[in-house]
Each structure stands twice: as C-alpha cells, then as structure tokens.
Design a protein around this motif. Structure first.
Motif, short mmCIF file in Angstrom:
data_model
loop_
_atom_site.label_atom_id
_atom_site.label_comp_id
_atom_site.label_asym_id
_atom_site.label_seq_id
_atom_site.Cartn_x
_atom_site.Cartn_y
_atom_site.Cartn_z
N LYS A 33 0.82 -1.21 0.00
CA LYS A 33 0.00 0.00 0.00
C LYS A 33 0.86 1.26 0.00
O LYS A 33 2.05 1.23 0.33
CB LYS A 33 -0.93 0.02 1.22
CG LYS A 33 -1.93 -1.12 1.25
CD LYS A 33 -2.92 -1.04 0.08
CE LYS A 33 -3.98 -2.11 0.17
NZ LYS A 33 -4.96 -2.04 -0.94
N ARG A 199 6.56 -0.45 -7.30
CA ARG A 199 5.76 -0.90 -6.15
C ARG A 199 5.01 -2.18 -6.50
O ARG A 199 4.98 -3.14 -5.72
CB ARG A 199 4.77 0.20 -5.74
CG ARG A 199 3.84 -0.22 -4.61
CD ARG A 199 2.92 0.91 -4.21
NE ARG A 199 1.94 1.20 -5.22
CZ ARG A 199 0.77 0.56 -5.35
NH1 ARG A 199 0.47 -0.43 -4.53
NH2 ARG A 199 -0.09 0.90 -6.29
N LYS A 200 4.40 -2.21 -7.70
CA LYS A 200 3.67 -3.41 -8.11
C LYS A 200 4.61 -4.59 -8.37
O LYS A 200 4.30 -5.73 -8.01
CB LYS A 200 2.86 -3.10 -9.37
CG LYS A 200 1.71 -2.14 -9.13
CD LYS A 200 1.01 -1.77 -10.42
CE LYS A 200 -0.10 -0.75 -10.19
NZ LYS A 200 -0.72 -0.31 -11.46
N THR A 219 -1.56 8.66 -6.51
CA THR A 219 -0.69 7.55 -6.09
C THR A 219 -1.07 6.89 -4.77
O THR A 219 -0.79 5.71 -4.58
CB THR A 219 0.76 8.04 -5.96
OG1 THR A 219 0.82 9.12 -5.02
CG2 THR A 219 1.30 8.53 -7.30
N ALA A 220 -1.69 7.62 -3.83
CA ALA A 220 -1.84 7.12 -2.46
C ALA A 220 -3.11 6.30 -2.26
O ALA A 220 -4.11 6.45 -2.96
CB ALA A 220 -1.82 8.28 -1.48
N ASP A 221 -3.06 5.42 -1.26
CA ASP A 221 -4.23 4.69 -0.81
C ASP A 221 -4.84 5.37 0.42
O ASP A 221 -6.05 5.37 0.60
CB ASP A 221 -3.86 3.24 -0.44
CG ASP A 221 -3.35 2.46 -1.63
OD1 ASP A 221 -4.13 2.29 -2.60
OD2 ASP A 221 -2.19 2.04 -1.62
N ARG A 222 -3.96 5.95 1.23
CA ARG A 222 -4.40 6.62 2.46
C ARG A 222 -3.54 7.87 2.67
O ARG A 222 -2.41 7.92 2.20
CB ARG A 222 -4.28 5.66 3.66
CG ARG A 222 -5.04 6.11 4.90
CD ARG A 222 -5.11 5.05 5.98
NE ARG A 222 -5.87 5.54 7.11
CZ ARG A 222 -7.18 5.41 7.26
NH1 ARG A 222 -7.86 4.76 6.35
NH2 ARG A 222 -7.80 5.89 8.32
N GLU A 236 -8.76 7.43 4.16
CA GLU A 236 -8.57 6.93 2.81
C GLU A 236 -8.49 8.11 1.85
O GLU A 236 -9.14 9.13 2.06
CB GLU A 236 -9.72 6.01 2.40
CG GLU A 236 -9.87 4.74 3.23
CD GLU A 236 -8.78 3.73 2.93
OE1 GLU A 236 -8.22 3.77 1.81
OE2 GLU A 236 -8.49 2.90 3.81
N VAL A 237 -7.70 7.98 0.77
CA VAL A 237 -7.47 9.11 -0.13
C VAL A 237 -8.78 9.63 -0.74
O VAL A 237 -8.99 10.85 -0.83
CB VAL A 237 -6.44 8.74 -1.22
CG1 VAL A 237 -6.95 7.66 -2.15
CG2 VAL A 237 -6.02 9.97 -2.01
N LYS A 238 -9.69 8.74 -1.13
CA LYS A 238 -10.95 9.17 -1.72
C LYS A 238 -11.78 9.94 -0.71
O LYS A 238 -12.46 10.92 -1.05
CB LYS A 238 -11.74 7.96 -2.24
CG LYS A 238 -11.12 7.31 -3.47
CD LYS A 238 -11.95 6.12 -3.94
CE LYS A 238 -11.31 5.46 -5.16
NZ LYS A 238 -12.09 4.26 -5.60
#
Length: 324
Positions: A33, A199-200, A219-222, A236-238
């Motif tokens: 993540k 990262r992947k 780019t971020a998840d959080r 969370e980013v969203k």
C-alpha cells in the motif's frame, strides 16, 4: 501490518527551548500500500521519516513511542541492527539527489556498496545487479552511465539512480521524501509512474512524503495530514478529497488551482503563518489561522477522534465517535 508508528515523539533540544518536531504521531502501512504524509514545510514530515530510519542527527532525539516493523520495535535496535535493516528491508529516497549522491564516487561504486553488503554478492555480481537496476528504472546505456559521476547526469537521471539504489536489495518498505522536488512536470510524471511500476513489481509498501496533493490523488491509498508535528487528519485518499473534515485539510485542498475553475477570484490562500515551534500556541496549533476557530480551540488541544475510520483532530467533531 508491515509498519506501525505508535505515539512517536521526536524533539530537538535548542538553546532557546525544546522543539517538538514530531508530537504523538501514529499511523500504519500495509504490505503493497501507499501512505502519503502531507503538510506545509515544517510540519514534521521529513523528521518522521528520519526517526523511522534511525537517521536523526544531534540535537534531534526520539523521546517516545514505538516504530513497529513486522512487529519489532526499530527504536530498540542498536546501530548495527539498524544498518542491516536500512537499504535491505527499508529503503529511502531522499529529497535532493544531488546532495544525497556522493559527488566524488562513480554511480556504480555507490550502487554496488549496498548490494555487496546486504546481498552478499561479489563485486562483479554486484555490478551486474547495479546495471540491471539502472536499466529497470529507465536509464539508457546503463552500463556506460554507471561509469559516470553524479554531476554528469540531469536531475531526472539522478533521481532515477536514487530509486535504483533504494530498490536494489528488494526492500519491503520504501520511504520517498519529496521524490519529485525540483523536477519539471514531465519528469515528475515519469518518476511517479516509475515508482508505481516498481511498487507493483516488488509488492512493497511506500511511505510518500509530499506537499503536492495532486501527486497524492494519483498515487496514495491513504493520507495523513500533518501540521506542527501533529496528525490533523488520517483517512482513505478518496475520503480526504470527497469529505475533508479538518479546516487545515480544507484549506490545502482549496489552495489547489483547477483548470475547470473559470472564475476571476484570486486563488484561495490559508491566512497567517506556521507558528514558531519555540512559541507554540497553548491550544490547537492551527487556531490562529483557522476560519472556524472557537475560544476553546485557543485553550485546549483537541484529541484525534475516529469517525468511522476517518480520524480528525478538531473540536467540531469531538462529540462524534466511531459508532456515529
């Protein structure tokens, strides 16, 4: 959980007093993540990363908390144990590649040093690994470029070398401190795309330190929003972009110029300045700049409350709990 930072406190003892650069900071990152830490200059982002890596210089000192990496507290490790972890299990891309790379050593020498140390390879094998990594990060004629000095490369190329160096030993956690600073927009996009691919490929976690919310959204998840050494918001980013709760986060988002905005109004600006770290206000550190400041804000420090997985440090939400 790969990395858990719990109630981290880092102080700098100065002649005129003590600067609490990181004050009771907590967050966590899962394997694979991306956690972005955002905030203005002086908010404690880079000091947090240096505290995690055990790279603080005097007079900086970690005075409290835990940094759990795969369940083990890094703050309890000795110098030799941390040297075995840095570069191998946890790597870092520093803010300015020209000052991070040694100007008197060739690129290949700087790359092969950590590879030989952590992967126990011969010098010839380490050189092959170094060239392979340079090719992986998109440096053309990698074998020839490995024989050059840092000053013979452009800023974008030096940043790619730093990424190659950080990833050479397949780390589980990458800390990227402003990885696109001082790069033009085209190169920034290439570097961010490269980090995403790496990262992947390696399934590694990334702690991304930046002040660029445009980078965060892609780019971020959080996201963790820091101000004056404290976490102001964590979500969370969203959720951060759709429903920012803290007035400081709101101010940062409103300060982003939009191509869709055709109004003639001047770009929004958070009023005032970041307070002097030696003369912090008694209550919320953002109180003097906050448009929604209450009298209570100037007297007390609000707690970080959890509202359904969205953490915020503000009295406007102090009555709401996770069940809300």
């Amino acid at each position: 959980m790969l990395l858990e930072v719990k109630n981290l406190k880092t102080e700098f003892k100065m002649r005129k007093g003590i600067v609490k650069a990181v004050d009771d900071v907590s967050f966590s990152i899962d394997q694979g993540k991306v956690l972005a830490v955002v905030g203005e200059s002086g908010s404690g982002k880079s000091v947090t990363s240096l505290s995690i890596m055990g790279l603080l210089q005097d007079p900086g000192k970690v005075t409290g908390g835990e940094v759990l990496f795969k369940g083990e507290d890094l703050l309890q490790k000795n110098k030799k144990e941390m040297q075995a972890i840095r570069g191998h299990h946890i790597s870092m891309i520093f803010q300015e590649p020209m000052t991070s790379l040694n100007p008197v050593y060739k690129i290949k020498d700087q790359l092969t040093e950590s590879i030989m140390l952590h992967m126990k390879l011969s010098k010839k094998e380490a050189l092959e690994r170094a060239v392979e990594m340079l090719e992986l990060v998109g440096i053309p004629s990698a074998r020839e470029r490995a024989d050059e000095y840092p000053h013979q490369m452009s800023g974008g190329m030096r940043q790619r070398v730093m990424i190659a160096m950080a990833l050479a030993c397949n780390p589980e956690l990458l800390i990227a401190d402003e990885p696109t600073t001082a790069l033009d927009v085209t190169i920034q996009a290439q570097i961010l795309e490269l980090l995403g691919e790496m990262r992947k490929k390696f399934n590694m976690a990334v702690l991304l330190i930046t002040h660029d919310l445009g980078v965060v959204s892609e780019t971020a998840d959080r996201v963790v929003v820091m101000y004056c050494g404290k976490v102001m918001e964590n979500a969370e980013v969203k959720e951060i972009f759709a429903n920012p709760l803290h007035p400081y986060t709101n101010g940062l988002l409103k300060s982003i110029p939009s191509l869709e905005d055709d109004s003639e109004e001047p770009l929004y600006m958070i009023r005032g300045m970041v307070p002097n770290p030696l003369k912090m206000p008694s209550g919320c550190p953002f109180s003097d700049r906050c448009e929604k400041c209450m009298e209570r804000c100037r007297q007390e420090m609000p707690d970080l409350v959890d509202i359904g997985g969205h953490e915020v440090r503000c009295f406007m939400y102090s009555g709401e709990k996770e069940e809300a």
